[in-house]
Write an enzyme that holds these catalytic residues in place. Sequence first.
Site, PDB file in Angstrom:
ATOM      1  CG  ASN A   7      -1.635   1.264   1.262  1.00 16.93           C
ATOM      2  OD1 ASN A   7      -1.747   2.192   0.532  1.00 16.93           O
ATOM      3  ND2 ASN A   7      -2.743   0.987   2.026  1.00 16.93           N
ATOM      4  NE  ARG A  90      -6.123   1.566  -0.318  1.00 11.69           N
ATOM      5  CZ  ARG A  90      -6.414   2.423   0.664  1.00 11.69           C
ATOM      6  NH1 ARG A  90      -5.536   2.545   1.875  1.00 11.69           N
ATOM      7  NH2 ARG A  90      -7.481   3.213   0.987  1.00 11.69           N
ATOM      8  CG  HIS A 179     -12.795   3.754   2.776  1.00 11.01           C
ATOM      9  ND1 HIS A 179     -13.604   4.737   3.466  1.00 11.01           N
ATOM     10  CD2 HIS A 179     -11.600   3.904   3.249  1.00 11.01           C
ATOM     11  CE1 HIS A 179     -12.959   5.603   3.984  1.00 11.01           C
ATOM     12  NE2 HIS A 179     -11.531   5.074   3.946  1.00 11.01           N
ATOM     13  NE  ARG A 240      -9.886  12.735   3.548  1.00 13.33           N
ATOM     14  CZ  ARG A 240      -9.740  11.682   3.626  1.00 13.33           C
ATOM     15  NH1 ARG A 240     -10.918  10.958   2.899  1.00 13.33           N
ATOM     16  NH2 ARG A 240      -9.145  10.799   3.700  1.00 13.33           N
ATOM     17  CD  GLU A 384      -8.909  -1.011   4.036  1.00 19.30           C
ATOM     18  OE1 GLU A 384      -9.017  -0.252   3.017  1.00 19.30           O
ATOM     19  OE2 GLU A 384      -8.610  -0.749   5.102  1.00 19.30           O
TER      20      GLU A 384
END
Length: 397
Positions: A7, A90, A179, A240, A384
């Site tokens: 990742n 990823r 996600h 955010r 993940e």
Amino acid sequence: MKVLVINAGSSSLKYQLIDMETEKAIAKGGCERIGLDKSLLTHKANGKVIEIQKDMPDHTTAIKLVLDALINEEYGAIKSMDEIDAVGHRVVHSAEDFKSSVVITDEVIKTCIANTELAPLHQPANVTGITACKEVMPNTPMVAVFDTAFHSTMPEKAYVYGIPYDMYTKYKIRRYGFHGTSHRYVSDEAAKYLGKDKKDLKIVTLHLGNGSSITAVDGGKSVDTSMSFTPLGGVPMGTRAGDLDPAISEFMAKKLGVSLEEVGTILNKQSGVKGISGVSSDFRGLSAASKQGNHRAELALQIFAYSCKKYIGAYACAMGGLDCIVFTAGIGENDAAMRERIFSDLEFLGVEVDREQNKVRVDGVNEISTKDSKVKVLVIPTNEELVIARDTAELVG
Ligand code: ADP
């Protein structure tokens, strides 16, 4: 079979080496400050944690260091690089080009680069991770697993915006969602835990971390999700903003006398619960401040919970029912008080939660709904990396 999961971020690179027989990580770690001073590799294997401070001017050097650590006699996990059968990467954005994971070819890399404008903060780093790995391990098969792919099943009515249609056809402006690997993993795990076929379940999955997103999973497929064209949309997050009236950007630019790009930076980095509270983007810090009577910290927590609650209601309506709610990621897995704020007062939907069980930590799935609750409420640790490893093993298998 052993799969290395990578990742890559702009100045970081996280990795796990997963043995597919046990589906357990036999080594994991990460490089920080790649391309900056004081780069650091932290490597865990065989119960040891090793820190190596060495210059990493680029991702290729970082990958080489990771491989050296993996085959190190003292703290490695394998004898030689040949034991790595495949690498899973990823990748943030598949646009509409890939609907599931793919074996990486030169053509795939080109397409990923072409989609950089849709994820300018993450995609270049993901691609750099791939090219660096290819340089160091040219003969090892590699697979790209996309954050957006799980959401490729959304119907048009969920992903087309109310703007001129050619904004979609010409410029690819639509809802994509992110996600995806996490929402896919926890919704599959929920079905397994409940002993039901995923085709028969309507699930709302809440991935609540630094970035948060909520997905409606109907019959095993994503049918809507809160993050949008970029990971800025949806619920307010650590830093955010989440969903806003689109007129606000221009208004802020005028008031502050700054460019729209600068407003974008404010909305990405100085907003969300950090911007509301003025305290922290970390929910632990917010809870502590709220307990000490800080009104804005408490308000930030209320706004976050309220926003999550509204998505649960919206998605129950969108799916025409609700069988299960799943909490996952940093906040979803660890913050019992935030979960309680979110699931409270949802009894009218058939959600009944055992508040004591909600406070208990368990290994694996924690069923926090009562025995009689119509809607099951589960806390499921996300994984993940395992999804990336499974897809990789399946595609190169
Ligand atoms: P990322 O999106 O970067 O993968 P994570 O899923 O690791 O983030 O979530 C990080 C967030 O989880 C932190 O900002 C913090 O607010 C929250 N978090 C982690 N542990 C706890 C805890 N024990 N209690 C409350 N919040 C927590």
